[in-house]
Design a protein around this motif. Structure first.
Motif, mmCIF file in Angstrom:
data_model
loop_
_atom_site.group_PDB
_atom_site.id
_atom_site.type_symbol
_atom_site.label_atom_id
_atom_site.label_comp_id
_atom_site.label_asym_id
_atom_site.label_seq_id
_atom_site.Cartn_x
_atom_site.Cartn_y
_atom_site.Cartn_z
ATOM 1 N N ILE A 106 0.880 -1.168 0.000
ATOM 2 C CA ILE A 106 0.000 0.000 0.000
ATOM 3 C C ILE A 106 0.916 1.215 0.000
ATOM 4 C CG2 ILE A 106 -1.588 1.389 1.388
ATOM 5 C CD1 ILE A 106 -2.851 -1.187 2.346
ATOM 6 N N SER A 107 0.650 2.134 -0.903
ATOM 7 C CA SER A 107 1.439 3.352 -0.986
ATOM 8 C C SER A 107 0.498 4.553 -0.925
ATOM 9 C CB SER A 107 2.231 3.372 -2.300
ATOM 10 O OG SER A 107 2.898 4.596 -2.434
ATOM 11 N N ALA A 108 0.782 5.466 -0.041
ATOM 12 C CA ALA A 108 0.011 6.707 0.063
ATOM 13 C C ALA A 108 0.997 7.867 -0.048
ATOM 14 C CB ALA A 108 -0.747 6.766 1.390
ATOM 15 N N THR A 109 0.871 8.634 -1.104
ATOM 16 C CA THR A 109 1.778 9.754 -1.339
ATOM 17 C C THR A 109 1.040 11.060 -1.099
ATOM 18 O OG1 THR A 109 2.984 8.461 -2.965
ATOM 19 C CG2 THR A 109 3.291 10.848 -3.043
ATOM 20 N N ASP A 110 1.568 11.861 -0.179
ATOM 21 C CA ASP A 110 0.975 13.152 0.164
ATOM 22 C C ASP A 110 -0.506 12.999 0.496
ATOM 23 O OD1 ASP A 110 1.038 15.870 0.669
ATOM 24 O OD2 ASP A 110 0.584 16.424 -1.399
ATOM 25 N N ALA A 111 -0.841 11.960 1.259
ATOM 26 C CA ALA A 111 -2.253 11.686 1.538
ATOM 27 C C ALA A 111 -2.533 11.394 3.010
ATOM 28 C CB ALA A 111 -2.723 10.497 0.694
ATOM 29 N N PHE A 112 -1.607 10.742 3.691
ATOM 30 C CA PHE A 112 -1.887 10.245 5.039
ATOM 31 C C PHE A 112 -2.300 11.353 6.006
ATOM 32 C CE2 PHE A 112 -0.709 8.484 9.207
ATOM 33 C CZ PHE A 112 -1.467 7.330 9.170
ATOM 34 N N HIS A 113 -1.694 12.530 5.877
ATOM 35 C CA HIS A 113 -2.003 13.630 6.799
ATOM 36 C C HIS A 113 -3.393 14.232 6.547
ATOM 37 C CE1 HIS A 113 0.977 15.116 3.753
ATOM 38 N NE2 HIS A 113 -0.123 15.701 3.351
ATOM 39 N N TYR A 114 -4.054 13.836 5.467
ATOM 40 C CA TYR A 114 -5.425 14.303 5.223
ATOM 41 C C TYR A 114 -6.465 13.385 5.853
ATOM 42 C CZ TYR A 114 -3.522 17.693 1.969
ATOM 43 O OH TYR A 114 -2.818 18.729 1.421
ATOM 44 N N LEU A 115 -6.048 12.227 6.334
ATOM 45 C CA LEU A 115 -6.984 11.292 6.950
ATOM 46 C C LEU A 115 -7.311 11.733 8.373
ATOM 47 C CD1 LEU A 115 -5.411 7.881 5.866
ATOM 48 C CD2 LEU A 115 -7.327 9.086 4.803
ATOM 49 N N ASN A 116 -8.577 11.740 8.698
ATOM 50 C CA ASN A 116 -8.993 12.045 10.066
ATOM 51 C C ASN A 116 -8.946 10.811 10.955
ATOM 52 O OD1 ASN A 116 -9.648 14.862 9.737
ATOM 53 N ND2 ASN A 116 -11.367 14.169 8.482
ATOM 54 N N ARG A 117 -9.151 9.648 10.356
ATOM 55 C CA ARG A 117 -9.191 8.395 11.107
ATOM 56 C C ARG A 117 -7.957 7.558 10.754
ATOM 57 N NH1 ARG A 117 -14.973 6.034 10.022
ATOM 58 N NH2 ARG A 117 -14.463 4.787 11.845
ATOM 59 N N LYS A 118 -6.814 8.069 11.145
ATOM 60 C CA LYS A 118 -5.545 7.432 10.802
ATOM 61 C C LYS A 118 -5.443 6.018 11.363
ATOM 62 C CE LYS A 118 -2.981 11.799 10.450
ATOM 63 N NZ LYS A 118 -4.165 12.601 10.179
ATOM 64 N N SER A 119 -5.895 5.806 12.593
ATOM 65 C CA SER A 119 -5.780 4.481 13.202
ATOM 66 C C SER A 119 -6.648 3.459 12.464
ATOM 67 C CB SER A 119 -6.113 4.515 14.692
ATOM 68 O OG SER A 119 -7.428 4.956 14.893
ATOM 69 N N LEU A 120 -7.808 3.875 11.978
ATOM 70 C CA LEU A 120 -8.659 2.960 11.211
ATOM 71 C C LEU A 120 -7.958 2.570 9.914
ATOM 72 C CD1 LEU A 120 -11.687 1.752 10.824
ATOM 73 C CD2 LEU A 120 -11.801 3.585 9.162
ATOM 74 N N PHE A 121 -7.358 3.535 9.229
ATOM 75 C CA PHE A 121 -6.660 3.241 7.980
ATOM 76 C C PHE A 121 -5.479 2.303 8.216
ATOM 77 C CE2 PHE A 121 -3.513 4.097 4.671
ATOM 78 C CZ PHE A 121 -4.274 3.822 3.546
#
Length: 176
Positions: free
Chosen positions: A49-64
């Motif tokens: 799984i690759s997330a580029t310039d995206a992870f900091h936009y997630l509100n539910r980081k632990s769920l992801f």
């Protein structure tokens, strides 16, 4: 990686349109969805799984992170490139996460091999040699002071190196 084994997920149909038009091979399955619910894959299905310039936009980081752990194979790798490190940023929808907090979250969800690099260091190392030693990390001082970092997280141990292909290395050198 075979083209038919690449998936693209985004909550924006416009982003997926541009991905299809300019980047994604024709066999790539693009899915418009909210990744903060559940990932549409069976357990132990994906290699990476690759997330580029995206992870900091997630509100539910632990769920992801939990979903990533669920769908990645036992030898799977999660890569988050350009992750904001500060919880408060000048950008309204961006909520960063300090690297130590992300490290704890990844370990809690079964990721054992972790390697963190400041973005400055990551690109410098790739530009100089075309590879990264994934068995090392940048210093805590560097990671605490940088605006953004990248992380390689393996369900088990990480491969010792990430190596760019000659083609990708040439592209990177041209953009220098």
């Amino acid at each position: 990686v075979k083209e038919q084994n690449i998936f693209g997920l985004d909550s924006s149909a416009l982003n997926l349109y541009f991905a299809r038009k300019f980047f994604a091979p024709k066999n790539t399955l693009l899915i418009c969805m909210d990744v903060e619910t559940a990932l549409p894959f069976n357990d132990l299905y994906l290699d990476m799984i690759s997330a580029t310039d995206a992870f900091h936009y997630l509100n539910r980081k632990s769920l992801f992170i939990g979903e990533a752990s669920r769908v990645l194979k036992k030898s799977g790798l999660a890569v988050f490139i350009h992750t904001a490190s500060r919880q408060i940023t000048p950008f309204t929808k961006m909520v960063g996460i300090p690297y130590l907090q992300l490290s704890r979250l990844l370990r809690k969800n079964g990721f054992q091999g972790l390697s963190f690099f400041s973005n400055e260091s990551l690109w410098s190392k790739l530009n100089q040699s075309g590879s990264l030693n994934l068995l090392e990390n940048d210093s805590k001082i560097m990671l605490n002071s940088t605006f953004s970092y990248s992380v390689f997280a393996g369900k088990h141990k990480l491969p010792p190196k990430a190596i760019l292909s000659e083609k990708d290395y040439s592209k990177l050198k041209k953009e220098e």
